[in-house]
Write an enzyme that holds these catalytic residues in place. Structure first.
Site, PDB file in Angstrom:
ATOM      1  N   ASP A  28      34.970 141.000  49.807  1.00  0.00           N
ATOM      2  CA  ASP A  28      34.395 142.343  49.644  1.00  0.00           C
ATOM      3  C   ASP A  28      33.526 142.776  50.831  1.00  0.00           C
ATOM      4  OD1 ASP A  28      35.481 142.841  47.196  1.00  0.00           O
ATOM      5  OD2 ASP A  28      33.652 142.434  46.044  1.00  0.00           O
ATOM      6  N   LYS A  85      28.524 148.139  44.861  1.00  0.00           N
ATOM      7  CA  LYS A  85      29.923 148.600  44.918  1.00  0.00           C
ATOM      8  C   LYS A  85      30.461 148.754  43.504  1.00  0.00           C
ATOM      9  CE  LYS A  85      32.659 145.593  44.017  1.00  0.00           C
ATOM     10  NZ  LYS A  85      33.513 144.421  43.747  1.00  0.00           N
TER      11      LYS A  85
HETATM   12  O1  C5P Z   1      35.824 136.145  48.932  1.00  0.00           O
HETATM   13  P1  C5P Z   1      34.846 135.847  47.824  1.00  0.00           P
HETATM   14  O2  C5P Z   1      33.943 134.707  48.148  1.00  0.00           O
HETATM   15  O3  C5P Z   1      34.153 137.054  47.305  1.00  0.00           O
HETATM   16  O4  C5P Z   1      35.781 135.366  46.624  1.00  0.00           O
HETATM   17  C1  C5P Z   1      35.371 134.452  45.660  1.00  0.00           C
HETATM   18  C2  C5P Z   1      36.597 133.812  45.031  1.00  0.00           C
HETATM   19  O5  C5P Z   1      37.349 134.784  44.292  1.00  0.00           O
HETATM   20  C3  C5P Z   1      37.589 133.215  45.995  1.00  0.00           C
HETATM   21  O6  C5P Z   1      37.258 131.901  46.327  1.00  0.00           O
HETATM   22  C4  C5P Z   1      38.902 133.299  45.224  1.00  0.00           C
HETATM   23  O7  C5P Z   1      38.969 132.215  44.333  1.00  0.00           O
HETATM   24  C5  C5P Z   1      38.743 134.550  44.409  1.00  0.00           C
HETATM   25  N1  C5P Z   1      39.386 135.725  45.013  1.00  0.00           N
HETATM   26  C6  C5P Z   1      40.762 135.875  44.913  1.00  0.00           C
HETATM   27  N2  C5P Z   1      41.354 136.975  45.470  1.00  0.00           N
HETATM   28  C7  C5P Z   1      40.623 137.928  46.080  1.00  0.00           C
HETATM   29  C8  C5P Z   1      39.220 137.801  46.179  1.00  0.00           C
HETATM   30  C9  C5P Z   1      38.617 136.678  45.620  1.00  0.00           C
HETATM   31  O8  C5P Z   1      41.451 135.031  44.338  1.00  0.00           O
HETATM   32  N3  C5P Z   1      41.237 138.978  46.600  1.00  0.00           N
END
Ligand code: C5P
Length: 288
Positions: A140, A13
């Protein structure tokens, strides 16, 4: 490949831009982003097997987290619980994308794993139910489940498919320093961007490029604090001939440059490989 074994591609991506517009009470950040997918990615091969077995090969196999952390297992666990079935199948993941690098390698693997298990286990193809499960795997993952250009809002879960985009040519460059997403978001302390209005209007490649130049990736400063090499990568891409602009993808450290055609992108790849033999560098074309 044996009969009833099948392969799926898990594309990388790119966030063509990423604006942070606020923060939710649970700490997740609100964003607006144009997320696209390219013809570079990991490969997953599925075969029938009584229990779940995951094999990993490819150039970045050694950088993978422990199996219990692997999002392919998590996808299998969620799906099996949801559809009250047993986790099974042999999955061979060929890890071509660097890990923790802002191009959603792990998220794309898990989204594609869901598709693979649906096929292998004979589950119904229920898009909305899958999207709900995908959200639980990571911010994502729902977009990766679509795998085509999307305009994403909320924390990434509110998505609008883009009807049509022109072909675009990119170079991806990563300094080979893992850059954990939570750490980058934790350091983010810039002002929030005002929300912009999205237009789904059809545009030519040059119109897209002119619009995209007005935007940015709001995580660039925070990511560059975590991984200072990002600044060098952005500069190196911007200095290649015919690069329209260079930008960070996601929380980094992968950056991308935008070019008019595949030849210009390939020339930039060759030049960057000479100058920076330790970086991961790849040409990439949009999946429309
Ligand atoms: O959802 P994912 O595991 O990819 O996200 C990793 C970390 O990134 C989350 O735990 C959060 O701390 C941060 N994050 C965020 N806002 C988002 C996506 C991710 O703060 N929109």
């Amino acid at each position: 490949m044996a009969f009833n074994t099948f392969q799926l591609q898990a594309p990388a991506k790119i966030n063509l831009f990423l604006h942070i517009t606020g923060k939710r009470d649970d700490g997740y950040h609100l964003l607006q982003s144009l997320m696209v997918f390219v013809d570079v990615g990991d490969t997953l091969e599925f075969a029938p097997h009584d229990s779940l077995f995951l094999d990993v090969d490819g150039p970045f196999a050694g950088d993978m987290p422990a199996p219990s952390e692997n999002l392919i297992y998590k996808a299998a666990g969620l799906l099996a619980a949801e559809y009250k079935t047993t986790m099974r199948g042999r999955v061979r993941l060929t890890k071509n994308l660097p890990v923790a690098s802002g191009i959603a390698g792990g998220s794309s693997d898990s989204a594609v794993a869901m598709r693979g298990f649906v096929k292998l286990w004979g589950l119904p193809e229920e898009h909305e139910r899958m999207q709900r499960l995908a959200q639980r795997l990571g911010a994502d993952v729902p977009a990766c489940f679509i795998g085509k250009p999307v305009w994403a809002e909320g924390i990434g879960e509110k998505m609008t498919r883009l009807p049509e985009m022109p072909q675009m040519h990119f170079v991806l460059a990563n300094p080979m320093v893992a850059t954990p997403t939570p750490e980058v978001f934790r350091r983010f302390n810039s002002k929030y961007s005002p929300a912009i209005q999205f237009s789904g209007r059809r545009k030519s490649m040059h119109e897209w490029i002119a619009d995209l130049k007005l935007y940015r990736n709001d995580l660039t400063d925070a990511a560059s604090e975590v991984t200072p090499e990002i600044k060098q990568v952005l500069r190196a891409l911007a200095e290649t001939p015919n690069c329209h602009f260079a930008r960070l993808s996601g929380s980094g450290a992968t950056c991308f440059g935008v070019y008019d055609n595949a030849d210009a992108a390939m020339a930039a790849v060759n030049k960057l490989k000479q100058l920076h033999p330790g970086w991961w560098i790849s040409p990439a074309n949009l999946l429309r």
